[in-house]
Structure formats: structure tokens, C-alpha cells
Design a protein around this motif. Structure first.
Motif, PDB file in Angstrom:
ATOM      1  N   GLN A 249       0.827  -1.286   0.288  1.00 41.16           N
ATOM      2  CA  GLN A 249       0.068  -0.211   0.013  1.00 41.16           C
ATOM      3  C   GLN A 249       0.852   1.304   0.000  1.00 41.16           C
ATOM      4  O   GLN A 249       0.400   2.274  -0.617  1.00 41.16           O
ATOM      5  CB  GLN A 249      -0.862  -0.018   1.363  1.00 41.16           C
ATOM      6  CG  GLN A 249      -1.868   1.172   1.234  1.00 41.16           C
ATOM      7  CD  GLN A 249      -2.994   1.267   2.330  1.00 41.16           C
ATOM      8  OE1 GLN A 249      -2.806   0.288   3.350  1.00 41.16           O
ATOM      9  NE2 GLN A 249      -3.745   2.131   2.243  1.00 41.16           N
ATOM     10  N   THR A 250       1.975   1.078   0.707  1.00 40.92           N
ATOM     11  CA  THR A 250       2.924   2.265   0.829  1.00 40.92           C
ATOM     12  C   THR A 250       3.818   2.494  -0.418  1.00 40.92           C
ATOM     13  O   THR A 250       4.324   3.517  -0.758  1.00 40.92           O
ATOM     14  CB  THR A 250       3.626   2.125   2.048  1.00 40.92           C
ATOM     15  OG1 THR A 250       2.907   1.731   3.086  1.00 40.92           O
ATOM     16  CG2 THR A 250       4.434   3.318   2.256  1.00 40.92           C
ATOM     17  N   GLN A 263       1.639   2.994   5.273  1.00 39.62           N
ATOM     18  CA  GLN A 263       0.018   3.246   5.222  1.00 39.62           C
ATOM     19  C   GLN A 263      -0.557   1.882   5.759  1.00 39.62           C
ATOM     20  O   GLN A 263      -0.015   0.836   5.549  1.00 39.62           O
ATOM     21  CB  GLN A 263      -0.348   3.496   3.779  1.00 39.62           C
ATOM     22  CG  GLN A 263       0.170   4.690   3.067  1.00 39.62           C
ATOM     23  CD  GLN A 263      -0.141   5.739   3.651  1.00 39.62           C
ATOM     24  OE1 GLN A 263      -1.374   6.169   3.746  1.00 39.62           O
ATOM     25  NE2 GLN A 263       0.797   6.711   4.189  1.00 39.62           N
ATOM     26  N   SER A 265      -4.078   0.914   6.371  1.00 41.75           N
ATOM     27  CA  SER A 265      -5.743   0.705   6.213  1.00 41.75           C
ATOM     28  C   SER A 265      -5.878  -0.624   5.806  1.00 41.75           C
ATOM     29  O   SER A 265      -6.758  -1.189   6.120  1.00 41.75           O
ATOM     30  CB  SER A 265      -6.345   1.685   5.654  1.00 41.75           C
ATOM     31  OG  SER A 265      -5.623   1.941   4.006  1.00 41.75           O
ATOM     32  N   HIS A 266      -4.929  -1.101   4.915  1.00 40.84           N
ATOM     33  CA  HIS A 266      -5.246  -2.561   4.313  1.00 40.84           C
ATOM     34  C   HIS A 266      -4.790  -3.396   5.225  1.00 40.84           C
ATOM     35  O   HIS A 266      -5.543  -4.500   5.489  1.00 40.84           O
ATOM     36  CB  HIS A 266      -4.518  -2.633   3.166  1.00 40.84           C
ATOM     37  CG  HIS A 266      -4.752  -1.779   1.784  1.00 40.84           C
ATOM     38  ND1 HIS A 266      -4.051  -1.588   0.734  1.00 40.84           N
ATOM     39  CD2 HIS A 266      -5.594  -0.952   1.677  1.00 40.84           C
ATOM     40  CE1 HIS A 266      -4.655  -0.981  -0.338  1.00 40.84           C
ATOM     41  NE2 HIS A 266      -5.677  -0.468   0.419  1.00 40.84           N
TER      42      HIS A 266
END
Length: 276
Positions: A249-250, A263, A265-266
Motif C-alpha cells: 500500500q505504501t 500506510q 488501512s489495508h
């Protein structure tokens, strides 16, 4: 709900150390008992020298209150400390509670060198602290430092086995999990099997670039799983996969944005799915 005592720095800007551990614990229905080892304005990489506030006196008073309350803990996770004197105090805390889950992430270096402001005396103190752990989660650089080897050494199975044997001679009996081992197109986690010192490997495709806070995140997921009595190998798999999700995600962000941490959230959706 189990309570995990977590001692590491609280970085005020971004999602590093305690700031990312809180969400991870909450997503796994684990209650955090936070002992911030320092309050930092930023993380120690990528922003220059952070403004630091010692929490040593507060930490002692807070812990005394918890003891007066009769608070019970299922485990303890120790990450970045930054001060040799504070390592000594955390060692006393470990001895007092003697918890069955005592995870130490010996945060002191990466990419072949010590973090800024740390020295050989600090390495010695961390090595002694690791003697009290049930699990340690060094990256490759930190494993080399703990074992007294050149931190720029290339990872091989033979050297990995040799260094773990050296840790045993240093009085470190903890199960060893080595994170972030970079190979040809892979990033791997090596961990000791349930009943012996043989290593198993979990591999993921290597994503180019440097990602800050990966070790903090891995150890927070792992310790949370272990205090919930998740089997050891399964706990490692969850931590490895969760970290992979955060890195993926990052990855689209540039280096300037990555300095602020991963990141999440996932990853949090992944962890929360187990609680449904």
C-alpha cells in the motif's frame, strides 16, 4: 481482553513505533498499556535530529500506579529505547513480571549501520536485555550487531546459523525471528521452527525502496497474536502477511512521503477480519 505492555518511543509526527502499534493492537482486540521510552518530534531517519523529551520519570510513576491498581498483563513488547539507563530499568520490569510472552525488538540499526546517536555500549546493553526475552525480532543488521559480526555481512544460511549459535553463547535463549532479509528479488523472514533451532523461511517479492517502521509494525502484530495464544508459526505468518500488505500500500508513495511511516488501512482491515 488481553493487555500487552509496550515500551518503545512515541514519535509525534507520522506512523512510526507506538503510533502505528496502537491501531494494530486495537484491530486485534488487544488492550495496550503504553510505556513510551521517549517522546520524539520525528523519527530518527530522514528528518534530521529529532527533538526528544525523556519519559523516564513518568514511566516509573505510571507503572507504579498500574501495580497499585492490580493491573494484569499478558505480555510485554520492547522496541526502541534509546538510552542505556532506561534499558536497565526495563530489564528490572521484565524480571518483576516474568511474562510468558516477552518480545524484544532490538531496534538499533538498519541497512548495515547503527542508528544515529547509538554506540557500542548501547549494543552491549541491548544484547544483555535480549537474554530476558522469549522471542527476539532483529532485522539482519541488528542480528549481526547482537552476535558481534560486521553489520554489512551478506546473509547466508551458514552465517545465520553461526550467529544464532553465538547468541546462545551470549546467554540469549529466545526464539529468533529475523526480518527484512533481502535477496535476489525477495524480502524474507527467517524464523526458528517450533522445537529446534532450524530455520523456516517466508518470502515475498521485494519492492524497491526503503520503508520506515517495518520492524516496529511486524513486532507489534506478532506480540499481539502471541498474547492471544495464537500458535507461534501462525502468528509469524499473520505478521509477515500484514507487513507485506502495508508495504504494498505504501509503495506508490515517493521517498518524501514514506519518511512518515507505512500506510496501514489495508493491514488493519486484514487484522480486523479475524475479529469478525
Amino acid at each position: 481482553m488481553k493487555t500487552l505492555m509496550i515500551a518503545e518511543d512515541l514519535t509525534a509526527l507520522g506512523q512510526i513505533s507506538l503510533a502505528n502499534a496502537l491501531g494494530v493492537l486495537q484491530a486485534q482486540s488487544v488492550r495496550p498499556a503504553m510505556l513510551p521510552t521517549a517522546l520524539l518530534s520525528t523519527q530518527s531517519e530522514g528528518f534530521g535530529t529529532p527533538v526528544a523529551l525523556s519519559t523516564e520519570e513518568w514511566l516509573e510513576i505510571a507503572l507504579a500506579q498500574w501495580l497499585d491498581m492490580g493491573e494484569e498483563f499478558a505480555g510485554i513488547l520492547i522496541g526502541y529505547v534509546g538510552q542505556t539507563a532506561l534499558i536497565d530499568k526495563l530489564s528490572v520490569i521484565i524480571d518483576h513480571f516474568a511474562l510468558p510472552v516477552t518480545v524484544i525488538d532490538p531496534v538499533m540499526g538498519d541497512r548495515g549501520s547503527l542508528y544515529p546517536g547509538l554506540d557500542e555500549d548501547y549494543v552491549v546493553a541491548v544484547r544483555q536485555l535480549c537474554q530476558k526475552a522469549t522471542v527476539i525480532t532483529p532485522n539482519w543488521t541488528e542480528l549481526c550487531l547482537l552476535a558481534g559480526y560486521d553489520p554489512t555481512s551478506e546473509c547466508t544460511q551458514e552465517l545465520l546459523d553461526t550467529m544464532v549459535e553465538q547468541l546462545r553463547q551470549e546467554g540469549i535463549s529466545a526464539r529468533v525471528i529475523v526480518t527484512g532479509i533481502l535477496g535476489q528479488g525477495t524480502s524474507s523472514t527467517a524464523y526458528q521452527a517450533e522445537n529446534d533451532d532450524q530455520f523456516n523461511w517466508l518470502m515475498a517479492p521485494r519492492i524497491p525502496g526503503h520503508f520506515y517502521g517495518t520492524g516496529d509494525l511486524f513486532s507489534a502484530i506478532l506480540a499481539s497474536q502471541l498474547v492471544k495464544d495464537v500458535p507461534f508459526e501462525r502468528a509469524i505468518q499473520v505478521a509477515h502477511e500484514g507487513l507485506r500488505l502495508a508495504i504494498v500500500q505504501t509503495a506508490p508513495f515517493d521517498e518524501d512521503q514514506r519518511r512518515y511511516g507505512l500506510q496501514l488501512s489495508h493491514l488493519l482491515a486484514y487484522l480486523t477480519s479475524f475479529e469478525a
